[in-house]
Design an enzyme around this catalytic site. Structure first.
Site, mmCIF file in Angstrom:
data_model
loop_
_atom_site.group_PDB
_atom_site.id
_atom_site.type_symbol
_atom_site.label_atom_id
_atom_site.label_comp_id
_atom_site.label_asym_id
_atom_site.label_seq_id
_atom_site.Cartn_x
_atom_site.Cartn_y
_atom_site.Cartn_z
ATOM 1 N N ASP A 1 -9.207 -6.509 -4.137
ATOM 2 C CA ASP A 1 -8.619 -5.362 -3.544
ATOM 3 C C ASP A 1 -9.681 -4.072 -4.008
ATOM 4 O OD1 ASP A 1 -7.470 -2.927 -2.778
ATOM 5 O OD2 ASP A 1 -5.366 -3.589 -3.423
ATOM 6 N N SER B 1 0.947 -1.185 -0.023
ATOM 7 C CA SER B 1 -0.124 -0.074 -0.167
ATOM 8 C C SER B 1 0.850 1.350 0.068
ATOM 9 C CB SER B 1 -0.941 -0.045 0.996
ATOM 10 O OG SER B 1 -1.901 0.918 1.021
ATOM 11 N N HIS C 1 -7.124 -5.808 0.297
ATOM 12 C CA HIS C 1 -6.259 -4.744 0.307
ATOM 13 C C HIS C 1 -5.285 -5.162 1.416
ATOM 14 C CE1 HIS C 1 -4.056 -1.192 -0.930
ATOM 15 N NE2 HIS C 1 -3.986 -0.733 0.434
#
Length: 329
Positions: free
Chosen positions: A125, A38, A159
């Protein structure tokens, strides 16, 4: 009173001296790779680009291309996460990299050509859009031969950082963003970045050590970095064996102030590091709710620490490079 003052001063001095520096290790030149998830994925690309002469490979999980936000937080939240407006325009970013290199702000992108790149985008995600991952691939293709880029998009992961068994449900976007997917992302990544790795057998036998990050940081609060960082040192490396080195950048709300040691312990790197003589550096960002505004403890990929955040003069990038120099890289 003088005696009390002297005692207090000596205690304070002892506290400063007691903060552990990074150990000096026997690191193999030309072995540095980086990765992140991320915001940490954005940071890994920034480090790879800024110091392309030093880095031989990068693993990017759930993130987009270098300089994606272009210093604008609203762009970070739209084009660079949700992928609105078709996602980031990598052509603009490719041109910006070449211009930055010509100005001496980052290394020449020709140094990226020999690198290996491993990209992961979870099939479920919902935080980072498909268009963002596609843009990241096209960005790298401008500098790295296609055969040196690997893309994984088939794992049904939300995610976060996929692991074999650690963390929460694979398809749920929730803290700690470590996902038990039956998929060893750290292992697949490291195998893509280094040749001939041995499969880990059992639990890692090295030590996850705390160290004093503050001694490597300039910029004070503006750098938004924690006082404590972590480094995983395999037993052989601690005894003086020649070892490789890998840097892992955690995601938002995964740093020491949110999860303690959990990310460094559970993300899956240490097993592979122990079996293959790889020192793993886990630098840490801290939450900041006033100045700079970084309430989720994210690495700076949109400019809260200054306009040069994605260049060699970026406060966080320079701090991590000092840590690597202290380790012997």
């Amino acid at each position: 009173m003088r005696v009390i003052l002297a005692v207090l001063l000596s205690v304070a001095a002892a506290g400063v001296d007691a903060a552990a520096p990074l150990p000096r290790l026997n690191l193999l030149p030309g072995s540095l790779t980086v990765s992140g998830v991320s915001a940490g994925g954005y940071m890994a690309t920034q480090y790879q680009v800024a110091y392309a002469r030093d880095v031989i490979g990068a693993g990017i999980v759930g993130a987009g291309p270098w300089l994606c936000a272009q210093g604008i937080v609203t762009r970070a939240m739209t084009e660079c996460l949700a992928g609105t407006a078709g996602g980031p325009d990598e052509r603009v970013l490719i041109a910006a990299l070449r211009a930055s290199a010509a100005a001496g702000a980052v290394d020449d992108p020709s140094w990226l050509a020999p690198d290996r790149v491993w990209i992961f985008h979870g099939a479920r995600d919902a935080k980072v859009g498909d268009a963002v991952a596609d843009s990241l691939v096209r960005f790298y293709k401008a500098f790295v031969p296609l055969e040196r880029i690997r893309l994984e998009t088939q794992v049904p992961a939300a995610h976060g950082m996929p692991t074999l068994t650690e963390g929460g449900a694979c398809d749920v976007d929730a803290p700690p963003w470590i996902l038990a997917c039956g998929y060893d992302a750290a292992g697949e990544m490291l195998k893509a970045l280094y040749d001939g790795l041995a499969e880990p057998a059992g639990e890692p036998g090295g030590a996850l050590r705390e160290f004093d990050q503050a001694r490597y940081i300039e910029g004070g609060m503006l750098a938004s970095m924690a006082k404590t960082g972590f480094v995983y040192v395999p037993e052989d490396c601690a005894r003086g064996a020649r070892c490789r080195v890998h840097v892992v950048f955690h995601g938002c709300r995964q740093g020491v102030g949110f999860l303690g040691r959990s990310f460094a312990r559970q993300a899956g790197y240490n097993r592979w590091a122990s079996a293959n003589r790889i020192v793993v550096l886990y630098p840490q960002v801290q939450q900041s709710v006033v100045w700079p505004l970084n309430p989720r403890g994210c690495w700076d990929w949109w400019g809260y620490s200054g306009a040069n955040y994605a260049s060699r003069d970026g406060l966080q990038l320079k701090a991590v490079r000092r840590m690597l120099a202290a380790l012997g890289a």
